[in-house]
Write a protein that holds these residues in place. Sequence first.
Motif, PDB file in Angstrom:
ATOM      1  N   VAL A  47       0.865  -1.176   0.000  1.00 43.62           N
ATOM      2  CA  VAL A  47       0.000   0.000   0.000  1.00 43.62           C
ATOM      3  C   VAL A  47       0.904   1.229   0.000  1.00 43.62           C
ATOM      4  O   VAL A  47       1.007   1.940   0.979  1.00 43.62           O
ATOM      5  N   PHE A  48       1.570   1.439  -1.093  1.00 43.83           N
ATOM      6  CA  PHE A  48       2.466   2.585  -1.212  1.00 43.83           C
ATOM      7  C   PHE A  48       1.753   3.752  -1.876  1.00 43.83           C
ATOM      8  O   PHE A  48       1.837   4.895  -1.406  1.00 43.83           O
ATOM      9  N   VAL A 105      -0.831   5.851   0.231  1.00 42.32           N
ATOM     10  CA  VAL A 105      -0.178   6.641   1.280  1.00 42.32           C
ATOM     11  C   VAL A 105       0.590   7.799   0.668  1.00 42.32           C
ATOM     12  O   VAL A 105       0.522   8.930   1.163  1.00 42.32           O
ATOM     13  N   ARG A 106       1.293   7.565  -0.403  1.00 40.86           N
ATOM     14  CA  ARG A 106       2.104   8.618  -1.027  1.00 40.86           C
ATOM     15  C   ARG A 106       1.223   9.728  -1.592  1.00 40.86           C
ATOM     16  O   ARG A 106       1.513  10.916  -1.417  1.00 40.86           O
ATOM     17  N   VAL A 107       0.153   9.369  -2.261  1.00 44.51           N
ATOM     18  CA  VAL A 107      -0.689  10.371  -2.906  1.00 44.51           C
ATOM     19  C   VAL A 107      -1.554  11.120  -1.896  1.00 44.51           C
ATOM     20  O   VAL A 107      -1.671  12.341  -1.949  1.00 44.51           O
ATOM     21  N   VAL A 153       3.657   3.397   6.177  1.00 42.29           N
ATOM     22  CA  VAL A 153       3.819   1.959   5.967  1.00 42.29           C
ATOM     23  C   VAL A 153       5.268   1.700   5.580  1.00 42.29           C
ATOM     24  O   VAL A 153       6.024   2.625   5.266  1.00 42.29           O
ATOM     25  N   LEU A 154       5.651   0.430   5.601  1.00 43.15           N
ATOM     26  CA  LEU A 154       7.059   0.081   5.395  1.00 43.15           C
ATOM     27  C   LEU A 154       7.578   0.529   4.026  1.00 43.15           C
ATOM     28  O   LEU A 154       8.678   1.085   3.928  1.00 43.15           O
ATOM     29  N   LEU A 155       6.806   0.320   2.975  1.00 43.18           N
ATOM     30  CA  LEU A 155       7.289   0.707   1.647  1.00 43.18           C
ATOM     31  C   LEU A 155       7.412   2.222   1.493  1.00 43.18           C
ATOM     32  O   LEU A 155       8.332   2.705   0.839  1.00 43.18           O
TER      33      LEU A 155
END
Length: 141
Positions: free
Chosen positions: A57-58, A61-63, A75-77
Amino acid sequence: MVLFVSGLKAVPQQLYDAAAVDGADGVLDRLRIVTLPMLWSGHHVRRHLTAKRSFEVFDSVRVLTQGGPNSASEVLLHRLYTESFDFLHMGYGAALTVVYLAIIVLLTLTQARLLERRVHYHDLPLSQTGGSWPGCSACDF
């Protein structure tokens, strides 16, 4: 749902007929004896893909939050990305990658070993079994 619908369509009618001959007359008996064991492999694939996706789930979260207020949605990524490319801590990002890989391998091995139930298919040709499957009272050909 696509995996379950395709799995339901792939269950042969002969298995339901054989279960009815062996005494599984009710809907719940057929569900327990035939349908659920035949759907287990599709369920195993869906569970594995869902668990794998939960670690990836990158993009959301990024957007949406860039890690959230005070790293609440980190999250980790995303942490791996920010450490490697935003803060240029390449060694720490590489170490997070190894941790991520170890978690995925451990999760995959755990699912394969502990949660796996196999459906046993007969693999002997009928010519070697005398015209019927061994142990099947309704499969006399």
